[in-house]
Design a protein around this motif. Structure first.
Motif: not given
Length: 329
Positions: A51, A282, A285-286, A295
């Motif tokens: 990220l 997030l 999504a990861l 992302i």
């Protein structure tokens, strides 16, 4: 880049590495602690680095601050710092900590690529420290700050919250001490981020109170406003210089119009503001296999919806449901 509808661009990323802490500061959490996040809920080291890489290489982030809870409790901290220092567009990296673990980690963090630290210290009196934090670790914090200074994690910035009836008389003494040791002191107004939701505006020590107290011993000259930029601290030159003292007045002198921050919680949620009620996931999504581009898109959409201000002056303001230890300082 991470831009919102008011034209603000987020280049400063705050990353919470854990919600756990080894102190129990009265303005943050109850003495018994909180219900901590479970390991599966926390981002892994690889997920954190990914990220940060997306933010730095694809979204225009240039500064990363590691926070908590207490980030030194994160076992993989040094490795995370080292991997982020190796990114193609290396960000400036700092750490906000209570300082207890700095004596053993400062050198390793510096070697890994950390640039500097902010250390929370609210008092020079060990008995008051014990009352405020419910732990007898004052000497460990002072030792940690010395270790950080010696390791070159400079400037060592000291974050201080003044509480009525406990340490509200210490401002001049704290500034004299910081100047003597070469630290940069910053007073922070107490914010409505405590887990107990016991914060009251009428009880807090304001920026005006702090400056009036400092003026009993020091001559303070406001720093040129243009040099502040998006920094949260207003700074004053002490006794003609070169030393400076800062005040972060999130409540009485909000600086939302210049905010350049985006925040990532330890469980992978984007927060557009410390005081936001909303979060954007997030982590999901990861873990569902989303590519970097997706992302980044989710992150940009979240920041596009950032509100104009914190809402602290709105009669309908509600404290965030999660305390500072969970969302990162």
């Amino acid at each position: 880049m991470l831009i919102d509808t008011y034209g603000r661009v987020a280049t400063d990323l705050r990353v919470s590495l854990t919600d756990r802490c080894n102190l129990r500061c009265a303005y943050c959490m109850p003495e018994e602690g909180l219900q901590w996040l479970t390991k599966p809920e926390l981002l892994t080291d690889d997920e954190i680095v990914r990220l940060i890489r997306i933010a730095v290489t694809g979204l225009g982030v240039t500064e990363v601050r590691f926070t908590g809870g207490e980030p030194l409790l994160r076992p993989g901290l040094v490795g995370i710092v080292q991997r982020c220092a190796e990114l193609a567009h290396r960000p400036k990296m700092s750490l906000t900590t209570n300082g207890i673990g700095l004596r053993r980690t400062a050198s390793a963090l510096k070697e890994a690529g950390l640039d500097r630290v902010n250390v929370s210290l609210d008092t020079l009196r060990p008995d008051v420290f014990k009352t405020l934090t419910r732990r007898d670790r004052h000497h460990d914090v002072l030792d940690g700050m010395r270790a950080a200074h010696e390791a070159g994690l400079a400037p060592v910035k000291v974050n201080t919250v003044l509480m009525p009836g406990l340490n509200d008389d210490e401002a001049p003494e704290l500034l004299a001490w910081a100047i003597e040791h070469g630290y940069e002191l910053r007073f922070i107004e107490q914010m409505p981020l405590d887990a107990q939701h016991g914060w009251k505006r009428d009880d807090m020590i304001t920026a005006g109170d702090i400056l009036a107290s400092l003026a009993t011993r020091f001559s303070l000259t406001p720093e040129d406003g243009d040099s502040r930029g998006s920094a949260p601290a207003e700074r004053w030159i002490v006794d003609g210089g070169p030393h400076r003292v800062g005040v972060i007045a999130s409540v009485t002198r909000p600086f939302c119009a210049a905010c350049d921050r985006t925040r990532l919680t330890a469980d992978g949620q984007v927060r557009t503001c410390l005081f936001a009620q909303e979060e954007t996931d997030l982590r999901g999504a990861l873990r569902s296999g989303a590519p970097d581009e997706e992302i980044a898109r989710i992150w940009k959409v979240a920041m596009w919806g950032k509100k104009a201000g914190s809402g602290l002056d709105d009669p309908s303001f509600l404290q965030p449901s999660r305390p500072m230890s969970a969302i990162g300082g």
